[in-house]
Design an enzyme around this catalytic site. Structure first.
Site, PDB file in Angstrom:
ATOM      1  N   TRP A 144     -10.503  -3.936  -6.505  1.00 63.07           N
ATOM      2  CA  TRP A 144      -9.620  -3.639  -5.381  1.00 63.07           C
ATOM      3  C   TRP A 144      -9.888  -2.241  -4.847  1.00 63.07           C
ATOM      4  O   TRP A 144      -9.155  -1.301  -5.138  1.00 63.07           O
ATOM      5  CB  TRP A 144      -8.160  -3.778  -5.817  1.00 63.07           C
ATOM      6  CG  TRP A 144      -7.841  -5.186  -6.189  1.00 63.07           C
ATOM      7  CD1 TRP A 144      -7.614  -6.209  -5.314  1.00 63.07           C
ATOM      8  CD2 TRP A 144      -7.719  -5.741  -7.500  1.00 63.07           C
ATOM      9  NE1 TRP A 144      -7.356  -7.362  -6.003  1.00 63.07           N
ATOM     10  CE2 TRP A 144      -7.408  -7.120  -7.344  1.00 63.07           C
ATOM     11  CE3 TRP A 144      -7.831  -5.225  -8.781  1.00 63.07           C
ATOM     12  CZ2 TRP A 144      -7.216  -7.976  -8.420  1.00 63.07           C
ATOM     13  CZ3 TRP A 144      -7.634  -6.089  -9.859  1.00 63.07           C
ATOM     14  CH2 TRP A 144      -7.343  -7.444  -9.678  1.00 63.07           C
ATOM     15  N   HIS A 154      -3.409  -6.062  -2.425  1.00 63.69           N
ATOM     16  CA  HIS A 154      -3.041  -7.478  -2.529  1.00 63.69           C
ATOM     17  C   HIS A 154      -1.524  -7.583  -2.401  1.00 63.69           C
ATOM     18  O   HIS A 154      -0.813  -6.564  -2.397  1.00 63.69           O
ATOM     19  CB  HIS A 154      -3.541  -8.109  -3.839  1.00 63.69           C
ATOM     20  CG  HIS A 154      -3.202  -7.346  -5.103  1.00 63.69           C
ATOM     21  ND1 HIS A 154      -3.556  -7.764  -6.342  1.00 63.69           N
ATOM     22  CD2 HIS A 154      -2.525  -6.177  -5.297  1.00 63.69           C
ATOM     23  CE1 HIS A 154      -3.137  -6.900  -7.254  1.00 63.69           C
ATOM     24  NE2 HIS A 154      -2.504  -5.933  -6.640  1.00 63.69           N
ATOM     25  N   ARG A 203      -8.560  -3.392   2.026  1.00 66.44           N
ATOM     26  CA  ARG A 203      -9.600  -3.065   1.041  1.00 66.44           C
ATOM     27  C   ARG A 203     -10.592  -2.127   1.701  1.00 66.44           C
ATOM     28  O   ARG A 203     -11.063  -2.388   2.817  1.00 66.44           O
ATOM     29  CB  ARG A 203     -10.349  -4.323   0.577  1.00 66.44           C
ATOM     30  CG  ARG A 203      -9.457  -5.403   0.006  1.00 66.44           C
ATOM     31  CD  ARG A 203      -9.405  -5.462  -1.503  1.00 66.44           C
ATOM     32  NE  ARG A 203      -8.344  -6.375  -1.927  1.00 66.44           N
ATOM     33  CZ  ARG A 203      -8.551  -7.566  -2.466  1.00 66.44           C
ATOM     34  NH1 ARG A 203      -9.790  -8.001  -2.669  1.00 66.44           N
ATOM     35  NH2 ARG A 203      -7.543  -8.337  -2.829  1.00 66.44           N
ATOM     36  N   GLN A 215      -2.901 -12.193   3.001  1.00 59.38           N
ATOM     37  CA  GLN A 215      -2.762 -13.021   1.808  1.00 59.38           C
ATOM     38  C   GLN A 215      -1.420 -13.723   1.854  1.00 59.38           C
ATOM     39  O   GLN A 215      -0.489 -13.279   2.526  1.00 59.38           O
ATOM     40  CB  GLN A 215      -2.807 -12.162   0.535  1.00 59.38           C
ATOM     41  CG  GLN A 215      -4.207 -11.708   0.147  1.00 59.38           C
ATOM     42  CD  GLN A 215      -4.246 -11.075  -1.231  1.00 59.38           C
ATOM     43  OE1 GLN A 215      -3.232 -10.589  -1.735  1.00 59.38           O
ATOM     44  NE2 GLN A 215      -5.430 -11.071  -1.829  1.00 59.38           N
ATOM     45  N   VAL A 253      -2.558 -12.423 -14.886  1.00 60.40           N
ATOM     46  CA  VAL A 253      -2.334 -13.817 -15.283  1.00 60.40           C
ATOM     47  C   VAL A 253      -3.169 -14.148 -16.520  1.00 60.40           C
ATOM     48  O   VAL A 253      -4.210 -13.560 -16.758  1.00 60.40           O
ATOM     49  CB  VAL A 253      -2.693 -14.817 -14.152  1.00 60.40           C
ATOM     50  CG1 VAL A 253      -1.674 -14.754 -13.034  1.00 60.40           C
ATOM     51  CG2 VAL A 253      -4.105 -14.577 -13.633  1.00 60.40           C
ATOM     52  N   ALA A 256       1.536 -17.755 -10.774  1.00 57.25           N
ATOM     53  CA  ALA A 256       1.376 -17.010  -9.533  1.00 57.25           C
ATOM     54  C   ALA A 256       0.071 -17.432  -8.878  1.00 57.25           C
ATOM     55  O   ALA A 256      -0.844 -17.925  -9.551  1.00 57.25           O
ATOM     56  CB  ALA A 256       1.361 -15.509  -9.808  1.00 57.25           C
TER      57      ALA A 256
HETATM   58  N1  PHE Z   1      -3.950 -10.747  -6.170  1.00 53.90           N
HETATM   59  C1  PHE Z   1      -5.162 -11.489  -6.378  1.00 53.90           C
HETATM   60  C2  PHE Z   1      -6.217 -10.972  -5.400  1.00 53.90           C
HETATM   61  O1  PHE Z   1      -5.987 -10.118  -4.662  1.00 53.90           O
HETATM   62  C3  PHE Z   1      -4.975 -12.968  -6.190  1.00 53.90           C
HETATM   63  C4  PHE Z   1      -4.102 -13.547  -7.240  1.00 53.90           C
HETATM   64  C5  PHE Z   1      -2.745 -13.646  -7.053  1.00 53.90           C
HETATM   65  C6  PHE Z   1      -4.639 -14.027  -8.417  1.00 53.90           C
HETATM   66  C7  PHE Z   1      -1.934 -14.196  -8.014  1.00 53.90           C
HETATM   67  C8  PHE Z   1      -3.858 -14.596  -9.388  1.00 53.90           C
HETATM   68  C9  PHE Z   1      -2.507 -14.683  -9.177  1.00 53.90           C
HETATM   69  O2  PHE Z   1      -7.311 -11.457  -5.353  1.00 53.90           O
END
Ligand code: PHE
Length: 338
Positions: free
Chosen positions: A149, A163, A189, A203, A246, A302
């Protein structure tokens, strides 16, 4: 004199000129008035005859002037009407109408799909703290995943969220489980742009927390999403992947045939079961605020997906940068879509 008056009256081209003629004959010192005044010098018989004659003359001139006055007024009215006339048969100007941006439409559509499944739609701030964007999501400062990120840092040490996942933490802080939310919004980003990368994009985050929530629930939800987006024949595929917040984590893709008969797997986003460290971070924060710890021991999933990718696939958009170059020839094609 009548002949002369008639000519002058006829020649008076406007009301002002007519008034001058009127004064000339009928005014206090006008020709006719003067003749009337001179009657006094005549004998009674002569006065009677001459008086009638002059009065007749006066009436005639008066009549001519009134008639001419009416004529001039009518002409002025007609001229005014002509100059103010509107041609109602002219074609109307075509005023360009606005429309929602294609990405806004897709986000609205996604929100509708999830609202039907009982989710709440919430939004967060684009400006975030390191803690919410990274640390509470199990991404400590030394974690190599931070390279994923690339961040726009702000002068005061804050950042533009990379995100929408920080809203997982913020929402759980203020609400209790069970919960189902989606979070649409902009993310940033710091990276070079090309056909598939932009420094700002969107997103849609999803978070479900409760008791005994399983990976099967996650898969069923993503499958329902795919059908909502692409119709009953859409299929989904999951591949193991890694996101610190996760465990297990996966990337998901959707199989869909577009109206041009093309079909392929579209990598749509990441997902997984909420990491216990995330629940712990939330409970720690809740405790600091004097709120009961309540998330440890819960289960949840998520996911995060990119609407730009959906639009690119659905409409054959070859370059992500077209979405934000604000070229109306491009954006105008999507008015009324969806
Ligand atoms: N936040 C992650 C991304 O920016 C995406 C994601 C969200 C992955 C929730 C897993 C669970 O790529």
């Amino acid at each position: 004199m009548l002949q002369e008056a008639r000519t002058q009256i006829q020649q008076a081209g406007n009301l002002e000129a007519l008034q001058t003629v009127k004064t000339h004959y009928l005014g206090k010192n006008g020709e006719v008035t003067r003749q009337l005044k001179s009657l006094g010098a005549l004998s009674p018989e002569e006065r009677k005859v001459k008086g009638q004659e002059i009065n007749l003359l006066k009436q005639e001139i008066d009549g001519l002037i009134s008639a001419r006055e009416a004529e001039l007024k009518e002409a002025a009215l007609q001229a005014k009407l002509a100059s103010e006339a509107i041609d109602v048969t002219l074609p109307a100007l075509s005023l360009p109408s606005g429309g929602l941006h294609i990405i806004t439409r897709i986000l609205d559509d996604l929100s509708d799909i999830f609202t039907r499944m009982g989710y709440n739609v919430v939004e967060g701030n684009e400006m975030e703290d390191d803690a919410y964007n990274f640390q509470h999501l199990n991404i400590p400062w030394y974690h190599p995943a931070r390279d994923l990120w690339d961040t726009f840092w702000l002068k005061d040490g804050r950042l533009l969220r990379t995100h929408t996942s920080p809203m997982q933490i913020r929402y759980m802080l203020e609400h209790s489980a069970p919960l189902k939310i989606v979070v649409p919004g902009k993310v940033y980003r710091y990276e070079a742009t090309d056909a598939t990368h932009e420094s700002m994009f969107h997103q849609l985050e999803g978070l479900v927390v409760g008791d005994n929530i399983s990976m099967a629930d996650l898969k069923g939800t993503i499958a329902e999403l795919a059908r909502g987006l692409f119709g009953p024949k859409a299929k989904v595929r999951f591949q193991p992947s890694f996101y610190p917040f996760v465990e297990p984590g996966a990337d998901f893709a959707v199989w869909w045939e577009n109206p041009r008969g093309e079909s392929k797997w579209l990598e749509l986003g990441g997902c997984g079961m909420v990491h216990p460290n995330v629940f712990k971070a939330v409970d720690d924060l809740r405790e600091q605020r004097g709120l009961p710890r309540m998330y440890e021991g819960k289960t949840g999933f998520a996911f995060g997906l990119g609407p730009e990718r959906i639009a690119m696939l659905k409409y054959g958009m070859p370059d992500i940068r077209y979405f934000y170059a604000n070229d109306l020839r491009v954006l105008g094609q999507f008015k009324g879509e969806l």
